[in-house]
Scaffold this motif. Structure first.
Motif, PDB file in Angstrom:
ATOM      1  N   LEU A   8      16.325  -3.564  -0.286  1.00 18.61           N
ATOM      2  CA  LEU A   8      16.940  -2.078  -0.610  1.00 18.61           C
ATOM      3  C   LEU A   8      17.634  -1.604   0.533  1.00 18.61           C
ATOM      4  O   LEU A   8      18.728  -1.016   0.574  1.00 18.61           O
ATOM      5  CB  LEU A   8      15.728  -1.178  -0.554  1.00 18.61           C
ATOM      6  CG  LEU A   8      15.109  -0.994  -2.055  1.00 18.61           C
ATOM      7  CD1 LEU A   8      13.696  -0.213  -2.088  1.00 18.61           C
ATOM      8  CD2 LEU A   8      16.060  -0.258  -2.937  1.00 18.61           C
ATOM      9  N   ALA A   9      17.102  -1.857   1.776  1.00 18.42           N
ATOM     10  CA  ALA A   9      17.627  -1.514   3.061  1.00 18.42           C
ATOM     11  C   ALA A   9      19.158  -2.151   3.322  1.00 18.42           C
ATOM     12  O   ALA A   9      19.914  -1.496   3.593  1.00 18.42           O
ATOM     13  CB  ALA A   9      16.767  -1.865   4.414  1.00 18.42           C
ATOM     14  N   GLU A  10      19.324  -3.363   2.862  1.00 15.05           N
ATOM     15  CA  GLU A  10      20.483  -4.156   2.770  1.00 15.05           C
ATOM     16  C   GLU A  10      21.453  -3.566   2.039  1.00 15.05           C
ATOM     17  O   GLU A  10      22.923  -3.283   2.440  1.00 15.05           O
ATOM     18  CB  GLU A  10      20.333  -5.659   2.543  1.00 15.05           C
ATOM     19  CG  GLU A  10      21.718  -6.574   2.773  1.00 15.05           C
ATOM     20  CD  GLU A  10      21.305  -8.019   2.435  1.00 15.05           C
ATOM     21  OE1 GLU A  10      22.232  -8.411   1.913  1.00 15.05           O
ATOM     22  OE2 GLU A  10      20.233  -8.435   2.504  1.00 15.05           O
ATOM     23  N   GLY A  11      21.267  -3.227   0.748  1.00  9.83           N
ATOM     24  CA  GLY A  11      22.027  -2.512  -0.176  1.00  9.83           C
ATOM     25  C   GLY A  11      22.398  -1.165   0.273  1.00  9.83           C
ATOM     26  O   GLY A  11      23.660  -0.770   0.055  1.00  9.83           O
ATOM     27  N   ARG A  12      21.502  -0.378   0.889  1.00  9.19           N
ATOM     28  CA  ARG A  12      21.906   0.792   0.995  1.00  9.19           C
ATOM     29  C   ARG A  12      22.900   0.904   2.394  1.00  9.19           C
ATOM     30  O   ARG A  12      23.800   1.879   2.525  1.00  9.19           O
ATOM     31  CB  ARG A  12      20.615   1.684   1.659  1.00  9.19           C
ATOM     32  CG  ARG A  12      19.621   2.148   0.457  1.00  9.19           C
ATOM     33  CD  ARG A  12      18.568   2.616   0.687  1.00  9.19           C
ATOM     34  NE  ARG A  12      17.869   3.235  -0.646  1.00  9.19           N
ATOM     35  CZ  ARG A  12      16.675   3.155  -0.575  1.00  9.19           C
ATOM     36  NH1 ARG A  12      15.923   2.809   0.517  1.00  9.19           N
ATOM     37  NH2 ARG A  12      16.230   3.488  -1.710  1.00  9.19           N
ATOM     38  N   SER A  13      22.753  -0.046   3.124  1.00 10.31           N
ATOM     39  CA  SER A  13      23.537  -0.218   4.323  1.00 10.31           C
ATOM     40  C   SER A  13      25.028  -0.605   3.971  1.00 10.31           C
ATOM     41  O   SER A  13      25.837  -0.147   4.441  1.00 10.31           O
ATOM     42  CB  SER A  13      23.041  -0.844   5.551  1.00 10.31           C
ATOM     43  OG  SER A  13      23.741  -2.272   5.505  1.00 10.31           O
ATOM     44  N   ARG A  14      24.897  -1.572   2.916  1.00 16.85           N
ATOM     45  CA  ARG A  14      26.358  -1.856   2.685  1.00 16.85           C
ATOM     46  C   ARG A  14      26.883  -1.186   1.763  1.00 16.85           C
ATOM     47  O   ARG A  14      28.397  -1.136   1.590  1.00 16.85           O
ATOM     48  CB  ARG A  14      25.935  -3.239   1.762  1.00 16.85           C
ATOM     49  CG  ARG A  14      27.155  -4.021   1.580  1.00 16.85           C
ATOM     50  CD  ARG A  14      27.003  -5.402   0.587  1.00 16.85           C
ATOM     51  NE  ARG A  14      25.948  -6.160   1.021  1.00 16.85           N
ATOM     52  CZ  ARG A  14      24.974  -6.613   0.165  1.00 16.85           C
ATOM     53  NH1 ARG A  14      25.290  -6.381  -1.006  1.00 16.85           N
ATOM     54  NH2 ARG A  14      23.868  -7.235   0.446  1.00 16.85           N
ATOM     55  N   GLY A  15      26.286  -0.231   1.116  1.00 19.02           N
ATOM     56  CA  GLY A  15      26.953   0.701   0.259  1.00 19.02           C
ATOM     57  C   GLY A  15      28.195   1.619   0.976  1.00 19.02           C
ATOM     58  O   GLY A  15      29.268   1.719   0.865  1.00 19.02           O
ATOM     59  N   GLY A  16      27.697   2.222   2.212  1.00 22.31           N
ATOM     60  CA  GLY A  16      28.639   2.956   3.063  1.00 22.31           C
ATOM     61  C   GLY A  16      29.766   2.122   3.539  1.00 22.31           C
ATOM     62  O   GLY A  16      30.880   2.725   3.623  1.00 22.31           O
ATOM     63  N   GLN A  17      29.376   0.840   4.078  1.00 26.48           N
ATOM     64  CA  GLN A  17      30.521  -0.171   4.682  1.00 26.48           C
ATOM     65  C   GLN A  17      31.544  -0.353   3.358  1.00 26.48           C
ATOM     66  O   GLN A  17      32.730  -0.555   3.730  1.00 26.48           O
ATOM     67  CB  GLN A  17      29.647  -1.407   4.853  1.00 26.48           C
ATOM     68  CG  GLN A  17      28.940  -1.099   6.390  1.00 26.48           C
ATOM     69  CD  GLN A  17      27.908  -2.219   6.579  1.00 26.48           C
ATOM     70  OE1 GLN A  17      27.801  -3.194   5.900  1.00 26.48           O
ATOM     71  NE2 GLN A  17      27.222  -1.970   7.640  1.00 26.48           N
ATOM     72  N   GLN A  24       0.827  -1.186   0.038  1.00 23.01           N
ATOM     73  CA  GLN A  24       0.030   0.226  -0.122  1.00 23.01           C
ATOM     74  C   GLN A  24       0.866   1.226  -0.086  1.00 23.01           C
ATOM     75  O   GLN A  24       0.317   2.365   0.048  1.00 23.01           O
ATOM     76  CB  GLN A  24      -0.967  -0.057   1.076  1.00 23.01           C
ATOM     77  CG  GLN A  24      -1.877  -0.913   1.225  1.00 23.01           C
ATOM     78  CD  GLN A  24      -2.971  -0.939   2.378  1.00 23.01           C
ATOM     79  OE1 GLN A  24      -2.502  -0.313   3.288  1.00 23.01           O
ATOM     80  NE2 GLN A  24      -3.936  -1.953   2.391  1.00 23.01           N
ATOM     81  N   GLY A  25       2.241   1.092  -0.072  1.00 22.12           N
ATOM     82  CA  GLY A  25       3.097   2.265  -0.177  1.00 22.12           C
ATOM     83  C   GLY A  25       3.826   2.651   1.230  1.00 22.12           C
ATOM     84  O   GLY A  25       4.672   3.675   1.249  1.00 22.12           O
ATOM     85  N   GLU A  26       3.501   2.022   2.229  1.00 17.54           N
ATOM     86  CA  GLU A  26       4.078   2.373   3.636  1.00 17.54           C
ATOM     87  C   GLU A  26       5.543   1.574   3.571  1.00 17.54           C
ATOM     88  O   GLU A  26       5.731   0.470   3.053  1.00 17.54           O
ATOM     89  CB  GLU A  26       3.216   1.840   4.652  1.00 17.54           C
ATOM     90  CG  GLU A  26       3.690   2.154   6.093  1.00 17.54           C
ATOM     91  CD  GLU A  26       2.583   1.351   6.920  1.00 17.54           C
ATOM     92  OE1 GLU A  26       3.284   1.370   8.069  1.00 17.54           O
ATOM     93  OE2 GLU A  26       1.545   1.027   6.903  1.00 17.54           O
ATOM     94  N   THR A  27       6.334   2.429   4.167  1.00 25.12           N
ATOM     95  CA  THR A  27       7.817   1.911   4.440  1.00 25.12           C
ATOM     96  C   THR A  27       7.769   1.171   5.814  1.00 25.12           C
ATOM     97  O   THR A  27       7.494   1.776   6.901  1.00 25.12           O
ATOM     98  CB  THR A  27       8.936   3.180   4.575  1.00 25.12           C
ATOM     99  OG1 THR A  27       8.905   3.775   3.250  1.00 25.12           O
ATOM    100  CG2 THR A  27      10.148   2.589   4.719  1.00 25.12           C
ATOM    101  N   VAL A  28       7.935  -0.021   5.759  1.00 25.47           N
ATOM    102  CA  VAL A  28       7.774  -1.091   6.889  1.00 25.47           C
ATOM    103  C   VAL A  28       9.218  -1.456   7.212  1.00 25.47           C
ATOM    104  O   VAL A  28       9.316  -2.091   8.375  1.00 25.47           O
ATOM    105  CB  VAL A  28       6.856  -2.054   6.826  1.00 25.47           C
ATOM    106  CG1 VAL A  28       5.473  -1.704   6.504  1.00 25.47           C
ATOM    107  CG2 VAL A  28       7.422  -3.008   5.417  1.00 25.47           C
ATOM    108  N   VAL A  29      10.229  -1.392   6.621  1.00 19.33           N
ATOM    109  CA  VAL A  29      11.485  -1.682   6.877  1.00 19.33           C
ATOM    110  C   VAL A  29      12.487  -0.455   6.793  1.00 19.33           C
ATOM    111  O   VAL A  29      12.516   0.387   5.820  1.00 19.33           O
ATOM    112  CB  VAL A  29      12.125  -2.646   5.713  1.00 19.33           C
ATOM    113  CG1 VAL A  29      13.677  -2.973   6.017  1.00 19.33           C
ATOM    114  CG2 VAL A  29      11.380  -3.943   5.926  1.00 19.33           C
ATOM    115  N   PRO A  30      13.245   0.028   8.008  1.00 22.92           N
ATOM    116  CA  PRO A  30      13.992   1.383   8.034  1.00 22.92           C
ATOM    117  C   PRO A  30      14.954   1.263   6.991  1.00 22.92           C
ATOM    118  O   PRO A  30      15.751   0.269   6.709  1.00 22.92           O
ATOM    119  CB  PRO A  30      14.693   1.280   9.472  1.00 22.92           C
ATOM    120  CG  PRO A  30      13.837   0.262  10.183  1.00 22.92           C
ATOM    121  CD  PRO A  30      13.229  -0.516   9.234  1.00 22.92           C
ATOM    122  N   GLY A  31      15.104   2.232   5.925  1.00 21.69           N
ATOM    123  CA  GLY A  31      16.015   2.202   4.908  1.00 21.69           C
ATOM    124  C   GLY A  31      15.699   1.457   3.683  1.00 21.69           C
ATOM    125  O   GLY A  31      16.001   1.440   2.865  1.00 21.69           O
TER     126      GLY A  31
END
Length: 114
Positions: A37-46, A17-24
């Motif tokens: 998406l969240a996993e990829g975004r966190s891994r990018g900086g690492q 329905q468009g709600e973000t349910v996972v941080p990131g």
């Protein structure tokens, strides 16, 4: 108490329905997509930190601010901070400054390219 499967099904329905349910996970159209998406975004900086090392990564962060300060000049950089401190989610710093009568000297911003 809801089982793990039931909880995931509910989260998946909310995500669809468009709600973000996972941080990131912003922008994901399902629970699984948001998790990826969240996993990829966190891994990018690492990954970048691993490439540069901790010291290099910290240097990269501080160099960005110095570069901007050089572009704007000392006074312009201070004015930018003053303006940025007034910004809110729904209004820019310039709009808030105008509303509250705070004087921002745009003339202090260096705009010429080197």
């Amino acid at each position: 108490m809801a089982s793990s499967e039931e909880e995931r099904a509910e989260l998946n329905a909310r995500a669809r329905q468009g709600e973000t349910v996972v941080p990131g996970g912003t922008g994901g159209k399902s629970l699984e997509a948001q998790e990826h998406l969240a996993e990829g975004r966190s891994r990018g900086g690492q990954s970048r930190r691993e490439q540069l090392g901790t010291e290099g990564y910290q240097e990269m962060g501080s160099r960005g601010g110095r570069t901007r300060k050089e572009q704007l000049g000392r006074e312009g950089y201070q004015e930018m901070g003053r303006k940025g401190g007034l910004s809110t989610i729904d209004k820019s710093g310039g709009e808030r400054a105008a509303e509250e009568g705070v004087e921002i000297h745009e003339s202090k911003f260096r705009t010429s390219n080197r």
